[in-house]
Write a protein that holds these residues in place. Sequence first.
Motif, PDB file in Angstrom:
ATOM      1  N   GLU A   1      -1.707  43.068 123.495  1.00  0.00           N
ATOM      2  CA  GLU A   1      -1.474  44.439 123.039  1.00  0.00           C
ATOM      3  C   GLU A   1      -0.075  44.905 123.436  1.00  0.00           C
ATOM      4  OE1 GLU A   1      -4.048  48.596 123.042  1.00  0.00           O
ATOM      5  OE2 GLU A   1      -4.257  47.247 124.741  1.00  0.00           O
ATOM      6  N   TRP A   2       0.654  45.449 122.458  1.00  0.00           N
ATOM      7  CA  TRP A   2       2.004  45.951 122.725  1.00  0.00           C
ATOM      8  C   TRP A   2       1.947  47.252 123.532  1.00  0.00           C
ATOM      9  CZ3 TRP A   2       6.874  44.055 121.795  1.00  0.00           C
ATOM     10  CH2 TRP A   2       6.969  42.918 120.994  1.00  0.00           C
ATOM     11  N   GLY A   3       2.931  47.453 124.377  1.00  0.00           N
ATOM     12  CA  GLY A   3       3.052  48.696 125.124  1.00  0.00           C
ATOM     13  C   GLY A   3       4.498  48.967 125.484  1.00  0.00           C
ATOM     14  N   MET A   4       4.752  50.139 126.066  1.00  0.00           N
ATOM     15  CA  MET A   4       6.085  50.556 126.480  1.00  0.00           C
ATOM     16  C   MET A   4       6.055  51.014 127.925  1.00  0.00           C
ATOM     17  SD  MET A   4       6.603  52.710 123.039  1.00  0.00           S
ATOM     18  CE  MET A   4       4.832  52.576 122.843  1.00  0.00           C
ATOM     19  N   ILE A   5       7.042  50.589 128.691  1.00  0.00           N
ATOM     20  CA  ILE A   5       7.174  51.036 130.074  1.00  0.00           C
ATOM     21  C   ILE A   5       8.611  51.499 130.275  1.00  0.00           C
ATOM     22  CG2 ILE A   5       6.941  50.420 132.508  1.00  0.00           C
ATOM     23  CD1 ILE A   5       4.969  48.236 131.657  1.00  0.00           C
ATOM     24  N   PRO A   6       8.862  52.822 130.187  1.00  0.00           N
ATOM     25  CA  PRO A   6      10.232  53.311 130.341  1.00  0.00           C
ATOM     26  C   PRO A   6      10.658  53.371 131.803  1.00  0.00           C
ATOM     27  CG  PRO A   6       8.745  55.142 129.949  1.00  0.00           C
ATOM     28  CD  PRO A   6       7.913  53.894 129.875  1.00  0.00           C
ATOM     29  N   GLY A   7      11.971  53.268 132.010  1.00  0.00           N
ATOM     30  CA  GLY A   7      12.519  53.452 133.355  1.00  0.00           C
ATOM     31  C   GLY A   7      12.887  54.907 133.545  1.00  0.00           C
ATOM     32  N   SER A   8      14.183  55.189 133.603  1.00  0.00           N
ATOM     33  CA  SER A   8      14.681  56.567 133.648  1.00  0.00           C
ATOM     34  C   SER A   8      15.847  56.630 132.689  1.00  0.00           C
ATOM     35  CB  SER A   8      15.128  56.935 135.063  1.00  0.00           C
ATOM     36  OG  SER A   8      16.308  56.209 135.394  1.00  0.00           O
ATOM     37  N   GLN A   9      16.491  57.797 132.576  1.00  0.00           N
ATOM     38  CA  GLN A   9      17.593  57.900 131.628  1.00  0.00           C
ATOM     39  C   GLN A   9      18.820  57.105 132.069  1.00  0.00           C
ATOM     40  OE1 GLN A   9      19.432  61.928 131.314  1.00  0.00           O
ATOM     41  NE2 GLN A   9      18.000  62.510 132.919  1.00  0.00           N
ATOM     42  N   GLY A  10      18.735  56.468 133.240  1.00  0.00           N
ATOM     43  CA  GLY A  10      19.837  55.624 133.687  1.00  0.00           C
ATOM     44  C   GLY A  10      19.437  54.174 133.881  1.00  0.00           C
ATOM     45  N   THR A  11      18.197  53.826 133.552  1.00  0.00           N
ATOM     46  CA  THR A  11      17.735  52.454 133.777  1.00  0.00           C
ATOM     47  C   THR A  11      16.998  51.927 132.553  1.00  0.00           C
ATOM     48  OG1 THR A  11      15.679  53.257 134.791  1.00  0.00           O
ATOM     49  CG2 THR A  11      17.519  52.782 136.271  1.00  0.00           C
ATOM     50  N   ARG A  12      16.778  50.624 132.549  1.00  0.00           N
ATOM     51  CA  ARG A  12      16.154  49.966 131.405  1.00  0.00           C
ATOM     52  C   ARG A  12      14.708  50.391 131.206  1.00  0.00           C
ATOM     53  NH1 ARG A  12      16.484  43.984 133.049  1.00  0.00           N
ATOM     54  NH2 ARG A  12      16.215  44.974 135.075  1.00  0.00           N
ATOM     55  N   SER A  13      14.278  50.286 129.955  1.00  0.00           N
ATOM     56  CA  SER A  13      12.867  50.389 129.594  1.00  0.00           C
ATOM     57  C   SER A  13      12.436  49.034 129.045  1.00  0.00           C
ATOM     58  CB  SER A  13      12.666  51.477 128.538  1.00  0.00           C
ATOM     59  OG  SER A  13      13.036  52.741 129.042  1.00  0.00           O
ATOM     60  N   PHE A  14      11.122  48.880 128.861  1.00  0.00           N
ATOM     61  CA  PHE A  14      10.604  47.576 128.478  1.00  0.00           C
ATOM     62  C   PHE A  14       9.520  47.705 127.412  1.00  0.00           C
ATOM     63  CE2 PHE A  14      12.136  47.417 132.783  1.00  0.00           C
ATOM     64  CZ  PHE A  14      12.854  46.233 132.843  1.00  0.00           C
ATOM     65  N   LEU A  15       9.600  46.862 126.403  1.00  0.00           N
ATOM     66  CA  LEU A  15       8.484  46.643 125.494  1.00  0.00           C
ATOM     67  C   LEU A  15       7.743  45.416 126.004  1.00  0.00           C
ATOM     68  CD1 LEU A  15      10.155  47.206 122.005  1.00  0.00           C
ATOM     69  CD2 LEU A  15       8.941  48.846 123.438  1.00  0.00           C
ATOM     70  N   VAL A  16       6.448  45.554 126.145  1.00  0.00           N
ATOM     71  CA  VAL A  16       5.653  44.512 126.800  1.00  0.00           C
ATOM     72  C   VAL A  16       4.430  44.162 125.959  1.00  0.00           C
ATOM     73  CG1 VAL A  16       6.384  45.290 129.092  1.00  0.00           C
ATOM     74  CG2 VAL A  16       4.249  46.177 128.115  1.00  0.00           C
ATOM     75  N   LYS A  17       3.820  43.023 126.293  1.00  0.00           N
ATOM     76  CA  LYS A  17       2.503  42.685 125.777  1.00  0.00           C
ATOM     77  C   LYS A  17       1.551  42.522 126.955  1.00  0.00           C
ATOM     78  CE  LYS A  17       3.303  40.487 121.293  1.00  0.00           C
ATOM     79  NZ  LYS A  17       3.150  39.231 120.503  1.00  0.00           N
ATOM     80  N   GLY A  18       0.364  43.105 126.816  1.00  0.00           N
ATOM     81  CA  GLY A  18      -0.615  43.039 127.889  1.00  0.00           C
ATOM     82  C   GLY A  18      -1.178  41.637 128.074  1.00  0.00           C
ATOM     83  N   LYS A  19      -1.649  41.387 129.290  1.00  0.00           N
ATOM     84  CA  LYS A  19      -2.296  40.112 129.612  1.00  0.00           C
ATOM     85  C   LYS A  19      -3.814  40.240 129.690  1.00  0.00           C
ATOM     86  CE  LYS A  19       1.493  37.773 132.030  1.00  0.00           C
ATOM     87  NZ  LYS A  19       1.864  37.031 133.264  1.00  0.00           N
ATOM     88  N   GLY A  20      -4.325  41.490 129.579  1.00  0.00           N
ATOM     89  CA  GLY A  20      -5.770  41.677 129.623  1.00  0.00           C
ATOM     90  C   GLY A  20      -6.384  41.419 130.984  1.00  0.00           C
ATOM     91  N   GLU A  21      -5.649  41.753 132.040  1.00  0.00           N
ATOM     92  CA  GLU A  21      -6.136  41.511 133.404  1.00  0.00           C
ATOM     93  C   GLU A  21      -7.364  42.369 133.715  1.00  0.00           C
ATOM     94  OE1 GLU A  21      -7.205  40.557 136.848  1.00  0.00           O
ATOM     95  OE2 GLU A  21      -5.458  39.421 136.088  1.00  0.00           O
TER      96      GLU A  21
END
Length: 390
Positions: A287-307
Amino acid sequence: MHKNGRAIIKTEKLPIKLWLKEEQMDEGALQQARNLANLPFAFKHIAIMPDTHQGYGMPIGAILATKGVIIPNAVGVDIGCGMCSLRTNLTEIDTDDLKEIIKIIRETIPVGFNRHKTAQDPAWMPEVTGNLPIVTQEYDNALYQIGTLGSGNHFIEIQQGSDGYIWIMVHSGSRNIGFTVANHYHAIAQELNQAAGEDIANDLAFLPESSKYFTLYKNEMDYCLEFALANRTLMMERVKTAFTQVIPEVEFADFINKPHNFAAEEEHFGETVIVHRKGATRARKGEWGMIPGSQGTRSFLVKGKGEAQSFQSCAHGAGRIMSRAQARKQLDVRTEVKALKEQGILHAIRSRKDLDEAPGSYKDIDEVMDNQKDLVDIQIELQPLAVVKG
């Protein structure tokens, strides 16, 4: 310790499984996690994500599964708050074009406590079906708020992706309609619990399945989830229009939407439970998701592992390391602005009152991501280019 060597707190009725070190949790969040673990209807264990910090009743960045009850405050007042992302076909963008796009965004998307001066097209609103008393009450007001950013940590960000493309990310929620639904049913839950003699803290008041309010809240919460998505979608349309006005040949693809404040009936550990995610993102396998950092750091598009141990969830962002008041008091405007300028980011810090959303008020996003390697796989890294904040 669980399988990644992280702490499990075993002093309470249920275990508390941490995706960070116990000493990295602020005392308020830790006590709230202990309170969750002692709820008589809590299921299996409490999962605490690496971005956790103190919330109201329940920590932000926590997952609580329950049997037979739903807790309005374990969803929170911004029901359906979340992110959506959209990829453009652009591989680069000129600074002047970027500035013009941001200018148009600011002209067409109200931020903070502002709303539209005229009602928006009702076609943007989710359809009202069934008995939704608070939604019905707030519907007309919501027509002025759909397509607005709100305040706090909400943002619109233009980003450079590690895949070579320019991306757009929007973070916002259900505005006043969600706030009103949340407060209305939390107050009812408090009254019901007090009348029944329940020994439950007021800020964790619950609605039992046997109550008509259980279904009412769930239906209104689900509407607010749809409204929050519609709100983000309309804003994204306005951002697309801003891009098109400046760069007519731009195209868009790969829309992703993920809420992080909601409750849902799900199957976990062989049982049907109500999973409350407050500042946590669902991360089923693939499953796709988003994990943002802050306005000065990277964000990430991720795929879940179903943990399974995290109830198939992950962090929703970097998480605060300072309260808003602390940030305004302790951080230095010049230092924060200098760091953003050195990275060439068109930022949203103008004065001391904006420091609550400065990068220095947030946790290290790289450490947050490292702490949840068992929960998600990073697909695309996103570097901020320009930010509009609530």
